[in-house]
Design an enzyme around this catalytic site. Sequence first.
Site, mmCIF file in Angstrom:
data_model
loop_
_atom_site.group_PDB
_atom_site.id
_atom_site.type_symbol
_atom_site.label_atom_id
_atom_site.label_comp_id
_atom_site.label_asym_id
_atom_site.label_seq_id
_atom_site.Cartn_x
_atom_site.Cartn_y
_atom_site.Cartn_z
ATOM 1 N N ALA A 13 0.808 -1.230 0.000
ATOM 2 C CA ALA A 13 0.000 0.000 0.000
ATOM 3 C C ALA A 13 0.837 1.274 0.000
ATOM 4 O O ALA A 13 0.308 2.372 -0.134
ATOM 5 C CB ALA A 13 -0.917 -0.001 1.223
ATOM 6 N N GLY A 14 2.160 1.118 0.151
ATOM 7 C CA GLY A 14 3.032 2.289 0.363
ATOM 8 C C GLY A 14 3.057 3.261 -0.813
ATOM 9 O O GLY A 14 2.668 2.931 -1.934
ATOM 10 N N GLY A 82 2.313 3.004 8.041
ATOM 11 C CA GLY A 82 3.409 2.087 8.338
ATOM 12 C C GLY A 82 3.051 0.631 8.095
ATOM 13 O O GLY A 82 1.886 0.272 7.896
ATOM 14 N N HIS A 361 14.093 -3.817 -50.430
ATOM 15 C CA HIS A 361 14.576 -2.467 -50.133
ATOM 16 C C HIS A 361 13.428 -1.461 -50.089
ATOM 17 O O HIS A 361 12.550 -1.483 -50.936
ATOM 18 C CB HIS A 361 15.561 -1.957 -51.194
ATOM 19 C CG HIS A 361 16.162 -3.006 -52.045
ATOM 20 N ND1 HIS A 361 17.442 -3.472 -51.843
ATOM 21 C CD2 HIS A 361 15.670 -3.721 -53.094
ATOM 22 C CE1 HIS A 361 17.711 -4.415 -52.733
ATOM 23 N NE2 HIS A 361 16.654 -4.584 -53.498
ATOM 24 N N ARG A 438 2.203 5.184 -66.169
ATOM 25 C CA ARG A 438 3.157 6.279 -65.961
ATOM 26 C C ARG A 438 3.250 7.081 -67.251
ATOM 27 O O ARG A 438 2.839 6.614 -68.323
ATOM 28 C CB ARG A 438 4.531 5.721 -65.577
ATOM 29 C CG ARG A 438 5.164 4.904 -66.671
ATOM 30 C CD ARG A 438 6.472 4.257 -66.214
ATOM 31 N NE ARG A 438 7.073 3.530 -67.318
ATOM 32 C CZ ARG A 438 7.867 2.481 -67.184
ATOM 33 N NH1 ARG A 438 8.153 2.029 -65.965
ATOM 34 N NH2 ARG A 438 8.375 1.891 -68.221
HETATM 35 C C1 UD1 Z 1 11.052 -2.490 5.754
HETATM 36 C C2 UD1 Z 1 11.324 -2.907 7.216
HETATM 37 C C3 UD1 Z 1 12.844 -3.037 7.394
HETATM 38 C C4 UD1 Z 1 13.385 -4.059 6.427
HETATM 39 C C5 UD1 Z 1 13.022 -3.684 5.009
HETATM 40 C C6 UD1 Z 1 13.391 -4.812 4.065
HETATM 41 C C7 UD1 Z 1 9.550 -1.894 8.540
HETATM 42 C C8 UD1 Z 1 9.193 -0.832 9.514
HETATM 43 N N1 UD1 Z 1 10.813 -1.890 8.112
HETATM 44 O O1 UD1 Z 1 11.609 -1.213 5.585
HETATM 45 O O2 UD1 Z 1 13.116 -3.481 8.722
HETATM 46 O O3 UD1 Z 1 14.802 -4.136 6.571
HETATM 47 O O4 UD1 Z 1 11.596 -3.467 4.884
HETATM 48 O O5 UD1 Z 1 13.240 -4.421 2.731
HETATM 49 O O6 UD1 Z 1 8.730 -2.719 8.194
HETATM 50 N N2 UD1 Z 1 3.749 -0.510 3.031
HETATM 51 C C9 UD1 Z 1 2.390 -0.502 3.237
HETATM 52 N N3 UD1 Z 1 1.831 0.462 4.009
HETATM 53 C C10 UD1 Z 1 2.588 1.395 4.641
HETATM 54 C C11 UD1 Z 1 3.977 1.383 4.464
HETATM 55 C C12 UD1 Z 1 4.526 0.406 3.663
HETATM 56 O O7 UD1 Z 1 1.684 -1.344 2.686
HETATM 57 O O8 UD1 Z 1 1.996 2.228 5.353
HETATM 58 C C13 UD1 Z 1 4.335 -1.533 2.160
HETATM 59 C C14 UD1 Z 1 5.138 -0.946 1.019
HETATM 60 O O9 UD1 Z 1 4.326 -0.761 -0.132
HETATM 61 C C15 UD1 Z 1 6.243 -1.989 0.798
HETATM 62 C C16 UD1 Z 1 6.367 -2.665 2.152
HETATM 63 O O10 UD1 Z 1 5.240 -2.302 2.897
HETATM 64 O O11 UD1 Z 1 5.880 -2.943 -0.177
HETATM 65 C C17 UD1 Z 1 7.627 -2.212 2.886
HETATM 66 O O12 UD1 Z 1 7.610 -0.827 3.052
HETATM 67 P P1 UD1 Z 1 8.902 0.052 2.848
HETATM 68 O O13 UD1 Z 1 8.549 1.460 3.071
HETATM 69 O O14 UD1 Z 1 9.576 -0.307 1.596
HETATM 70 O O15 UD1 Z 1 9.782 -0.461 4.088
HETATM 71 P P2 UD1 Z 1 11.352 -0.308 4.280
HETATM 72 O O16 UD1 Z 1 11.675 1.064 4.638
HETATM 73 O O17 UD1 Z 1 12.040 -0.896 3.116
#
Ligand code: UD1
Length: 490
Positions: A13-14, A82, A361, A438
């Site tokens: 969802a990020g 998160g 060609h 032609r």
């Molecule tokens: C995360 C881990 C970190 C790990 C790393 C590995 C956490 C807090 N940290 O960090 O320890 O080493 O992955 O790659 O989990 N997402 C959601 N909703 C949100 C935020 C994120 O669905 O609110 C999804 C993102 O789309 C992504 C996944 O969760 O697919 C991981 O999120 P991302 O922000 O990439 O985490 P990292 O900072 O990489």
Amino acid sequence: MKSPSIQAIVLAAGKSTRFNTGRTKLLERLCGQEMILYTTKLLESLNLPTTLVLGYEADAIKKIVTAHHPALTIAHQEEQKGTGHALMCSQTLWHADHLLVMNGDMPLVTESIIEELITKHTESNADVSFVVSHCDHPVAAGYGRVIETNGKIKIIEEKDLKTAATESCCINAGIYIFKKSFAQDFLSTLQTENASNEYYLTDLIEKANNVITIQAPFDTIRGINTLKELWSAEQIKRAELISMWMERGVRFFAAQAAHVDVNVSIGKGTVISYGAHIINGTVLGANCVIEPFAVIDNCTLSESVIVYSHSVLRDSTIESNAQIGPFAHIRGKSIIKQTAVVGNFVELKATSLGVASKAKHLAYLGDARIGEHANIGAGTITCNHNGISKNQTTIEDFAYIGSNSTLIAPVTIGKNAYTAAGSVITKQVPADSLAIARAYQINKEGYAAKLRKKFAQGEDKPKDTGNETEQVSFVGALKTHNDSALSGNT
Ligand code: UD1
Ligand code: CA
């Protein structure tokens, strides 16, 4: 051992903020396949029922993923608070005893990692099992660090590390199995007092009594947060694919510069040169030769086809022993039949070129059906479009189309027929006949010297007669000799 009931939950969802493209990274392609599909296909191959947590660009992701996995369920995270919060959003869809939770941004994960994690988790009866990897700083940058103190394991996100980041080289991969009962009890206890003000999924680890980890090579668990990381991961994936094809007898010249998508197939004995792109479901037969910088996109080539350099082939079929290019453009579901030849600067659109026919060609053949053993002269154009609609041209077997023929569709050139070079063909040409359309040539013997004299006297230039400008042109001069048209250049 009884196999445990496990369901997979993929966090997707990020906002992909670090990608900085304004779009979700999960639909970016690596070797032609969207990043999220690597994860969903992996889970499907392991027979794990899967739930995807979507938020940012949910509709676009859902459309792609459900086209491949109709049974997949979707949870919604409206506001991205998160990874811990993302898991909370899936809670109403939990049905299994164990939850395999993984990030959606790790396309290089292998089946064997997940299988090992499931086995270890089941054997140990752990509350939480997760994957770690050992790597050096600065590779570890951005990853959560796995810290063990007095037998207690916890994950600290890099932003929250008090010690120097270099001190820990054990990182959290982002793949976990939680006992459902443990997750139910502790998920609601997560807090947002951290550097990101988010609910960290990783904070669950220290709440568990029984935690186990397995290790995986860093290259298999890379998480992709930036375009640079996407580039690195794609290089790994591409090298993996090319090595696999090499093992199956495909010769790559300069493999470092060839591009092969994940969903293509290449026959034994085929040779692929520098800068060639074999993409988007293309199937190459055995013993083909693909020269430098050819792009072959969604095409099927039978065996022993030669594609000379800088040719672009899309959505088309090429039968065995045909030759294409250099600098050819084949598109729109064209079919090039056995031993046919398409030469340089020839474009085919929605056209079939029959067995052993040649267009060697400079030609445009659009919406044309061309029979066997036909010869299409240089400069031939099928005028398939009248500004409103498209029309067919039919060229029957053994027809010979003279150079620079303009075929005004709809039109048929019969079997064995000729068109004279430079003809504009507007009517059907019957079989076995010659069509000439032609202007006839007129030779004016000795006229060259006269012309030169006129030019020397400036008679082809405009004359100022005082009150009006008289145009005495080259063509004007010729008109007096009943010549209707003449053009030339030097
Ligand atoms: C995360 C881990 C970190 C790990 C790393 C590995 C956490 C807090 N940290 O960090 O320890 O080493 O992955 O790659 O989990 N997402 C959601 N909703 C949100 C935020 C994120 O669905 O609110 C999804 C993102 O789309 C992504 C996944 O969760 O697919 C991981 O999120 P991302 O922000 O990439 O985490 P990292 O900072 O990489
Ligand atoms: Ca990540």
